[in-house]
Write a protein that holds these residues in place. Structure first.
Motif, PDB file in Angstrom:
ATOM      1  N   PHE A   1       0.824  -1.209   0.000  1.00 40.57           N
ATOM      2  CA  PHE A   1       0.000   0.000   0.000  1.00 40.57           C
ATOM      3  C   PHE A   1       0.861   1.264   0.000  1.00 40.57           C
ATOM      4  O   PHE A   1       0.372   2.330  -0.327  1.00 40.57           O
ATOM      5  CB  PHE A   1      -0.938   0.014   1.203  1.00 40.57           C
TER       6      PHE A   1
ATOM      7  N   ILE B   1      12.882  -2.145   6.081  1.00 42.10           N
ATOM      8  CA  ILE B   1      11.643  -2.706   6.602  1.00 42.10           C
ATOM      9  C   ILE B   1      11.377  -4.133   6.113  1.00 42.10           C
ATOM     10  O   ILE B   1      11.257  -5.060   6.906  1.00 42.10           O
ATOM     11  CB  ILE B   1      10.443  -1.812   6.234  1.00 42.10           C
TER      12      ILE B   1
ATOM     13  N   GLN C   1       0.145  -9.603   7.793  1.00 37.99           N
ATOM     14  CA  GLN C   1       0.797  -8.645   8.698  1.00 37.99           C
ATOM     15  C   GLN C   1       1.601  -7.619   7.906  1.00 37.99           C
ATOM     16  O   GLN C   1       1.542  -6.436   8.180  1.00 37.99           O
ATOM     17  CB  GLN C   1       1.742  -9.395   9.634  1.00 37.99           C
TER      18      GLN C   1
ATOM     19  N   MET D   1       1.182  -6.673   4.889  1.00 33.08           N
ATOM     20  CA  MET D   1       0.292  -5.767   4.181  1.00 33.08           C
ATOM     21  C   MET D   1      -0.193  -4.663   5.127  1.00 33.08           C
ATOM     22  O   MET D   1      -0.237  -3.493   4.754  1.00 33.08           O
ATOM     23  CB  MET D   1      -0.896  -6.559   3.633  1.00 33.08           C
ATOM     24  N   ILE D   2      -0.520  -5.038   6.360  1.00 30.85           N
ATOM     25  CA  ILE D   2      -0.989  -4.024   7.308  1.00 30.85           C
ATOM     26  C   ILE D   2       0.150  -3.080   7.674  1.00 30.85           C
ATOM     27  O   ILE D   2      -0.052  -1.876   7.838  1.00 30.85           O
ATOM     28  CB  ILE D   2      -1.614  -4.698   8.538  1.00 30.85           C
ATOM     29  N   VAL D   3       1.361  -3.635   7.791  1.00 33.87           N
ATOM     30  CA  VAL D   3       2.512  -2.761   8.039  1.00 33.87           C
ATOM     31  C   VAL D   3       2.621  -1.735   6.900  1.00 33.87           C
ATOM     32  O   VAL D   3       2.853  -0.543   7.135  1.00 33.87           O
ATOM     33  CB  VAL D   3       3.819  -3.583   8.152  1.00 33.87           C
TER      34      VAL D   3
ATOM     35  N   ILE E   1       0.299  -0.556   5.130  1.00 30.01           N
ATOM     36  CA  ILE E   1      -0.767   0.440   5.285  1.00 30.01           C
ATOM     37  C   ILE E   1      -0.350   1.499   6.303  1.00 30.01           C
ATOM     38  O   ILE E   1      -0.500   2.702   6.084  1.00 30.01           O
ATOM     39  CB  ILE E   1      -2.070  -0.255   5.716  1.00 30.01           C
ATOM     40  N   GLY E   2       0.207   1.041   7.421  1.00 29.92           N
ATOM     41  CA  GLY E   2       0.691   1.981   8.434  1.00 29.92           C
ATOM     42  C   GLY E   2       1.787   2.874   7.871  1.00 29.92           C
ATOM     43  O   GLY E   2       1.794   4.091   8.068  1.00 29.92           O
ATOM     44  N   LEU E   3       2.687   2.247   7.122  1.00 26.24           N
ATOM     45  CA  LEU E   3       3.799   2.981   6.523  1.00 26.24           C
ATOM     46  C   LEU E   3       3.263   4.037   5.557  1.00 26.24           C
ATOM     47  O   LEU E   3       3.715   5.188   5.556  1.00 26.24           O
ATOM     48  CB  LEU E   3       4.705   1.989   5.787  1.00 26.24           C
TER      49      LEU E   3
ATOM     50  N   LEU F   1       0.348   5.507   5.545  1.00 28.03           N
ATOM     51  CA  LEU F   1      -0.273   6.596   6.301  1.00 28.03           C
ATOM     52  C   LEU F   1       0.790   7.530   6.875  1.00 28.03           C
ATOM     53  O   LEU F   1       0.709   8.761   6.757  1.00 28.03           O
ATOM     54  CB  LEU F   1      -1.118   5.984   7.426  1.00 28.03           C
ATOM     55  N   ALA F   2       1.808   6.939   7.491  1.00 32.43           N
ATOM     56  CA  ALA F   2       2.850   7.746   8.130  1.00 32.43           C
ATOM     57  C   ALA F   2       3.590   8.601   7.096  1.00 32.43           C
ATOM     58  O   ALA F   2       3.748   9.813   7.274  1.00 32.43           O
ATOM     59  CB  ALA F   2       3.823   6.833   8.877  1.00 32.43           C
TER      60      ALA F   2
ATOM     61  N   TYR G   1       1.575  11.566   5.614  1.00 31.84           N
ATOM     62  CA  TYR G   1       1.449  12.758   6.447  1.00 31.84           C
ATOM     63  C   TYR G   1       2.793  13.410   6.744  1.00 31.84           C
ATOM     64  O   TYR G   1       2.841  14.588   7.060  1.00 31.84           O
ATOM     65  CB  TYR G   1       0.646  12.446   7.709  1.00 31.84           C
ATOM     66  N   VAL G   2       3.869  12.641   6.619  1.00 31.32           N
ATOM     67  CA  VAL G   2       5.190  13.278   6.667  1.00 31.32           C
ATOM     68  C   VAL G   2       5.335  14.217   5.470  1.00 31.32           C
ATOM     69  O   VAL G   2       5.811  15.349   5.596  1.00 31.32           O
ATOM     70  CB  VAL G   2       6.321  12.212   6.678  1.00 31.32           C
TER      71      VAL G   2
ATOM     72  N   PHE H   1      -8.473   2.479   8.063  1.00 34.86           N
ATOM     73  CA  PHE H   1      -7.143   2.237   8.627  1.00 34.86           C
ATOM     74  C   PHE H   1      -7.110   2.583  10.120  1.00 34.86           C
ATOM     75  O   PHE H   1      -6.462   1.907  10.910  1.00 34.86           O
ATOM     76  CB  PHE H   1      -6.083   3.047   7.865  1.00 34.86           C
TER      77      PHE H   1
ATOM     78  N   GLN I   1      -1.069  17.377  11.842  1.00 37.95           N
ATOM     79  CA  GLN I   1      -0.713  16.226  10.999  1.00 37.95           C
ATOM     80  C   GLN I   1       0.083  15.171  11.751  1.00 37.95           C
ATOM     81  O   GLN I   1       0.136  14.012  11.349  1.00 37.95           O
ATOM     82  CB  GLN I   1       0.084  16.706   9.782  1.00 37.95           C
TER      83      GLN I   1
ATOM     84  N   PHE J   1      -1.589  11.777  12.519  1.00 33.76           N
ATOM     85  CA  PHE J   1      -1.696  10.748  11.490  1.00 33.76           C
ATOM     86  C   PHE J   1      -0.382   9.978  11.357  1.00 33.76           C
ATOM     87  O   PHE J   1      -0.372   8.767  11.176  1.00 33.76           O
ATOM     88  CB  PHE J   1      -2.060  11.389  10.145  1.00 33.76           C
ATOM     89  N   ILE J   2       0.719  10.736  11.441  1.00 37.20           N
ATOM     90  CA  ILE J   2       2.024  10.082  11.370  1.00 37.20           C
ATOM     91  C   ILE J   2       2.136   9.083  12.517  1.00 37.20           C
ATOM     92  O   ILE J   2       2.544   7.937  12.356  1.00 37.20           O
ATOM     93  CB  ILE J   2       3.156  11.133  11.439  1.00 37.20           C
TER      94      ILE J   2
ATOM     95  N   GLY K   1       0.054   5.965  11.939  1.00 36.05           N
ATOM     96  CA  GLY K   1       0.718   5.095  10.963  1.00 36.05           C
ATOM     97  C   GLY K   1       1.855   4.318  11.594  1.00 36.05           C
ATOM     98  O   GLY K   1       1.951   3.095  11.434  1.00 36.05           O
ATOM     99  N   VAL K   2       2.703   5.031  12.322  1.00 36.32           N
ATOM    100  CA  VAL K   2       3.846   4.359  12.950  1.00 36.32           C
ATOM    101  C   VAL K   2       3.351   3.355  13.982  1.00 36.32           C
ATOM    102  O   VAL K   2       3.873   2.235  14.090  1.00 36.32           O
ATOM    103  CB  VAL K   2       4.789   5.412  13.585  1.00 36.32           C
TER     104      VAL K   2
ATOM    105  N   ILE L   1       0.554   1.635  13.964  1.00 35.70           N
ATOM    106  CA  ILE L   1       0.065   0.422  13.291  1.00 35.70           C
ATOM    107  C   ILE L   1       1.242  -0.502  12.977  1.00 35.70           C
ATOM    108  O   ILE L   1       1.229  -1.695  13.271  1.00 35.70           O
ATOM    109  CB  ILE L   1      -0.673   0.782  11.979  1.00 35.70           C
ATOM    110  N   MET L   2       2.309   0.104  12.402  1.00 40.55           N
ATOM    111  CA  MET L   2       3.464  -0.720  12.031  1.00 40.55           C
ATOM    112  C   MET L   2       4.071  -1.407  13.244  1.00 40.55           C
ATOM    113  O   MET L   2       4.333  -2.605  13.237  1.00 40.55           O
ATOM    114  CB  MET L   2       4.536   0.153  11.366  1.00 40.55           C
TER     115      MET L   2
ATOM    116  N   VAL M   1       1.845  -4.222  14.799  1.00 43.33           N
ATOM    117  CA  VAL M   1       1.773  -5.437  13.982  1.00 43.33           C
ATOM    118  C   VAL M   1       3.083  -6.207  14.049  1.00 43.33           C
ATOM    119  O   VAL M   1       3.105  -7.432  14.101  1.00 43.33           O
ATOM    120  CB  VAL M   1       1.437  -5.080  12.522  1.00 43.33           C
TER     121      VAL M   1
ATOM    122  N   PHE N   1      -3.422 -13.693  13.145  1.00 44.86           N
ATOM    123  CA  PHE N   1      -3.127 -13.529  11.736  1.00 44.86           C
ATOM    124  C   PHE N   1      -3.190 -14.821  10.961  1.00 44.86           C
ATOM    125  O   PHE N   1      -2.686 -15.843  11.390  1.00 44.86           O
ATOM    126  CB  PHE N   1      -1.761 -12.885  11.562  1.00 44.86           C
TER     127      PHE N   1
END
Lengths: 435, 328, 304
Positions: free
Chosen positions: A179, A225, A238, A240-242, A244-246, A248-249, A252-253, B242, B296, B299-300, B303-304, B306-307, B310, B326
């Protein structure tokens, strides 16, 4: 809706429209923006959108501008100087629409569409301008329009293909549905913006630097990563979800550093002066298509003719067999990430010219289309991704002949679902076997 | 100086806010999908949008009573689940992910487009649908009532009460079915659907039931979500899904209380963090950052988070280390 | 590969299963499973092309053949896990064509898998209970009301514990299935299959990856199935095992049935040795070099 209906009216009959896309498209011409006569609307509100509507340095009066969003809607008309001003209650993103019907004959919005999303930066005033130019709208006959859309669709599809092939190769070799690919697309455009627009270096240097950095981004994503996670034996879901988090992060960066505004790369507003029959293109459009074709040809050569390319396809087909036959799978994956990063960066740059504009979430806006292209072609097959991209690109552009432009992605996504229904292995994919 | 009282009080309010309840319920639906059945639903935002729009449009356009409006929303999400499930539940897990994310976007674009403005309010959204719900309010007191930081007027208490009752009922329901043989089949499907099929269970039907049930929870969550605010299409972007995943993973994917605790922890921490950063920026502690940038950061952070969750604690706060949620 | 295992007691072989000469596709006295013209192709490759085959009731039938012969694909076709291009097949006189896998299982035809599919994050007992048929509490609406299914669940649990005790897994019933060894998982999968009182049990390589200490008990359990009146059809590579427990052997090669008969006759059949070993038929089948077979198997697996 009649022009005087400023207040929304809701009639049950309209719900039928919501359920029936086709009817809606036909009924589109019945809708028009609400009128207003003032050049300044909501002047006492804390945040202001302002603009100056000009064509060829000449101000245009009586052009209607509508600001809409966050539960608020207002319409203003430009004054003799072409100026307008609309106040809004909150500091947030709004849709600003120029009603093309109110432009003088022979003038249209040439780039970027008549609707843009605008957001306030650090100040309480935000300038919104439209790129006007000479052109005829709707007056062209259906077949010229069709031809024009096909050309646009090819351009868009080729650009999508650059991103989709990278995504597909990564999926094929590692099984990861990445993602964060959207951010790799955005990254290419942002880097070109940084070097060529902000620092003012020549465009070609900016693009080369951006591509090199994009390749580095791909490499480092894998190194920092994904490779450690593969080593750790983390499952695909897992991962894939990572991603997604990446995604998003990183997204916004980007917004953190570049803000929410849309900015232009050098030459993005070149006029469309080259005509092929009814189709008008700019030099950038032509360059974009040529670059895409050349690069895609190069990728095809790489996959079909070079040793490492063949190894890549072998790993895609069957990683354990490939590893058993002496292929360095890790090296292949590393190369795929570098290639995928560079291709995504390039597609980001071309997309920045196609839209036109560079913004922090531009990649995310087309991520689903890229996924659709990859899925349509058959997950994990590079050439399927190319075919899928062209289908998606053409579909998105062609549906605008019938659908309102704010629904143009809907058609492509509906097709994605339909293809999965009838041919789940994709256009070029092989049927899976069980046991 | 920084007003710590306000930061803590705002954060504490999130503990029982209707938004927290809505996210908890949506995450519980996702727990049924993802944690228990192994279905990768990335369209929970779409189910929530159906709840919000189903309720609002029924009320505004058709003047339905509250119960009928709720039924319309639930009915719409059942149909949506069927449309998504029929083509994809026979296919590999990642197809469902792509189809659900695409379908949720289709819904959002349909709700946003100007074409249906008279029904959906397009980008502006809808409001003025709360009358019927407010009329059912048994609380009649004037002004605000409460204790500590939790001081609300009658309507605000009413939406909190209803929201959390729905969450509790949904949690009890989930608990009941998951300890029953039904839950055993569902968890078996998560582990290996072919094995369950070979034992004579209609896997397709169970997956569909799971998709519908979790989707209906999402739809109810969508209704709770819009009780304190307006229906605005921009709220139903993919990032909403998300965020719900973040909450689910934080709490523990295959747990009943995980989504609820996860939602509370998530919103309290987020409010605390945002409040602190915003005030720190205002006080000039972080000269390199603007107020917009401070917004902002959250959101960062999500995201971090979530990573990291997981990778390092896939079972979440409440999950059992052994029962990782999982699918391989 | 366990090459020197013998069952504790010499099994009683069932004989007189077929009618007429024992040739490929020969008729059986009392067939439980009959397949006719079942064909399955992948791309241009024909994986299975079976003209006619009958599986005798109440006996242990082995399905053997080199890797890539289409045994597992044939298994998948028979049990509804894959769809053939053409053909018909019936179980107990009822046609199975176009019947989904779960309905096939409900009819009493239960299978296991080559790669064990124990449900790792369910307890051993839950794995077992999942195997039982016709559970009231498996309906979503009845599941909410425990009094509707509690007593049935108790019965199922008692039965599960009973079978687990027979398979010597009762001490592990609270453990996650993921914590079991490979052989124990095979046992669990077989035990789970018994929960539904099947008439025909199809075992796909029951011995693969099983530690030699456990093969003994696995063999006994398979023989036990026959004693209890069930029919067994299994795929196996271990020729000693086939020879010792099978009453009837069906040999497949390149998707076709090439030979049938009782184990000793079949294994002496030159056509079988040819099909099975290609050029390497100097040695007796049972004494085949296990290392060689292992490598061959892997190679062929990769080709699939």
């Amino acid at each position: 809706m009649r022009p005087t209906d400023v207040v929304q009216t809701r009639s049950p009959g309209r719900v039928v429209l919501l359920l029936c896309l086709l009817l809606a498209a036909l009924g589109l011409s019945l809708f028009s923006a609400s009128p207003a006569d003032a050049d300044t609307v909501g002047g006492d509100l804390p945040y202001q959108f302002v603009g100056n509507v000009q064509n060829n340095q000449k101000p245009l009066a009586d052009v209607e501008i509508t600001v809409q969003g966050n539960g608020y809607k207002a319409t203003a008309k430009t004054d003799e100087k072409g100026q307008w001003k609309i106040g809004v209650p909150t500091k947030a993103a709004y849709k600003v629409t120029l009603d093309e019907d109110t432009l003088p004959k022979g003038v249209v919005v040439v780039k970027g569409g008549a609707t843009t999303t605008a957001e306030f930066g650090l100040t309480n005033t935000k300038a919104v301008n439209f790129f006007l130019g000479k052109g005829e709208r709707v007056t062209t006959d259906f077949f010229s329009q069709l031809f024009g859309r096909i050309v646009n669709g090819l351009q868009f599809g080729l650009m999508l293909a650059l991103a989709a092939i990278g995504l597909s190769l990564i999926f094929g070799t590692t099984g990861l549905s990445n993602f964060a690919h959207s951010e790799m697309i955005t990254f290419g455009a942002l880097m070109t913006l940084t070097f060529s627009s902000i620092l003012g270096w020549p465009l070609w240097i900016g693009i080369i630097i951006a591509l090199v950095l994009s390749a580095c981004l791909g490499w480092s994503m894998d190194a920092v990563i994904w490779k450690p996670l593969r080593r750790k034996g983390v499952g695909l879901v897992q991962m894939m979800i990572v991603s997604i988090g990446l995604s998003l992060a990183i997204r916004y960066v980007f917004q953190y550093f570049y803000g929410g505004a849309t900015r232009q790369l050098p030459g993005a507003t070149l006029p469309s002066t080259i005509r092929f029959g009814a189709v008008a293109l700019s030099w950038v459009d032509i360059a974009s298509m040529i670059i895409s074709l050349v690069v895609l040809g190069g990728v095809a050569y790489f996959l079909l003719r070079t040793r490492i390319g063949k190894a890549t396809r072998a790993v895609s087909d069957n990683p354990s067999l490939a590893a058993a036959s002496g292929i360095d799978v890790d090296r292949v994956i590393r190369i795929v990430w570098v290639l995928g990063g560079a291709l995504a960066g390039l597609s980001g740059i071309l997309y920045a010219y196609y839209r036109p504009g560079v913004s922090w979430d531009m990649g995310f806006q087309i991520l689903l289309l890229v996924f659709a292209a990859v899925t349509l072609g058959g997950l994990g097959t590079a050439f399927g991704a190319l075919v899928g991209s062209l289908v998606v690109g053409l579909f998105v552009e062609l549906t605008t002949l019938w659908l309102p432009s704010d629904l143009k992605y809907v058609g492509a996504l509906v097709v994605l679902i339909l293809v999965l229904l009838f041919r789940p292995q994709g256009i070029l994919g092989r049927k899976e076997r069980i046991g | 100086m920084i007003d710590w009282g306000a930061i803590f009080s705002n954060a504490a309010q999130e503990l029982i806010s209707p938004t927290t309840a809505a996210y908890a319920l949506a995450a519980l639906g996702l727990a049924i999908h993802f944690g228990y059945t192994g279905l990768l639903n990335f369209g929970q935002a779409g189910f929530m949008a159906l709840g919000a729009y189903g309720y609002a449009i029924s009320t505004l356009t058709f003047h339905f009573p509250v119960w009928a409006a709720v039924l319309v929303g639930v009915g719409a999400s059942v149909v949506f689940a069927l449309i998504l499930g029929i083509p994809t539940l026979r296919l590999r897990a990642d197809y469902l992910a792509i189809v659900t994310i695409a379908a949720a976007e289709i819904l959002r674009l349909l709700f946003t487009t100007n074409t249906f403005d008279s029904v959906t309010g397009s980008a502006t959204g809808l409001q003025g649908y709360k009358g019927g719900f407010a009329a059912l309010n048994p609380f009649t007191f004037e002004g605000t009532v409460g204790f500590g930081p939790w001081q609300y007027n009658a309507y605000d208490w009413w939406i909190r009460l209803v929201g959390w009752i729905v969450v509790i009922l949904a949690a009890v329901f989930t608990w009941l079915i998951m300890r029953a043989p039904w839950g055993r089949v569902i968890k078996g499907i998560r582990e290996d659907e072919d094995a369950v099929r070979a034992l004579g269970k209609n896997v397709y039907s169970y997956k569909m039931q799971s998709l519908i049930l979790g989707g209906v929870f999402g739809t109810l969550a969508g209704m709770i979500f819009v009780l304190p605010r307006a229906v605005v299409p921009a709220n139903y972007q993919t990032s909403l899904t998300f965020f719900i995943y973040a909450i689910l993973l934080l709490g523990g994917a295959a747990t009943i209380l995980g989504p609820i605790v996860g939602s509370m922890v998530f919103w309290v921490l987020l409010s605390f963090f945002s409040g602190f950063i915003a005030r720190a920026v205002a006080a000039g502690w972080l000269p390199f950052m603007s107020q917009v940038q401070a917004g902002q950061l959250r959101f960062i952070l999500v995201g971090v988070a979530i990573m990291l969750i997981v990778i390092f604690r896939p079972q979440g706060i409440l999950g059992n280390k052994k029962e990782l949620a999982f699918v391989k | 590969m366990s090459s020197d295992v013998t069952p504790t007691a010499t099994p009683v072989k069932t004989t007189g299963l077929h009618i007429g000469y024992a040739e490929p596709g020969c008729r059986k006295v009392d067939p439980i499973l009959v397949a006719d013209g079942v064909k399955r192709t992948f791309g241009g490759l024909t994986a299975v092309d079976v003209q006619h085959v009958e599986v005798p009731r109440g006996a242990i039938t082995a399905l053997i053949g080199p890797n890539g012969a289409g045994k597992t694909t044939f298994f998948n076709l028979l049990t509804g896990f894959d769809k053939p291009d053409e053909g018909s097949w019936e179980f107990d006189g009822r046609s199975l064509a176009h019947i989904p896998a779960y309905r096939v299982a409900r009819m009493g035809l239960i299978r296991t898998f080559q790669l064990t599919k124990s449900l790792g994050l369910l307890s051993v007992l839950d794995n077992m209970k999942l195997g039982a048929k016709g559970q009231t509490g498996e309906n979503l609406f009845r599941a909410i009301l425990p009094f509707l299914w509690r007593s049935q669940d108790k019965e199922i649990e008692a039965k599960a514990e009973d079978i687990l005790a027979r398979f010597k897994l009762d001490t592990k019933k609270e453990d996650y299935a993921a914590s079991l060894s490979g052989g124990q998982r095979k046992l669990l999968e077989m035990a789970r299959a018994l929960m539904s009182d099947p008439t025909l049990v199809m075992l796909d390589e029951p011995m693969a990856g099983v530690n030699p200490a456990l093969t003994q008990s696995l063999l006994d359990h398979i023989l036990d199935l026959k004693t209890q009146g069930m029919t067994v059809l299994f795929v196996e590579h271990d020729m000693h095992m086939v020879r010792h427990i099978a009453d009837w052997v069906i040999v497949m090669a390149e998707g076709k049935v090439v030979a049938e008969g009782d184990p000793h006759t079949v294994m002496a059949n030159p056509a079988v040795i040819d099909a099975y070993l290609g050029s390497h038929h100097d040695s007796d089948l049972g004494a085949e070099d296990p290392e060689h077979e292992h490598v061959l198997k892997e190679l062929l697996d990769d080709q699939q």
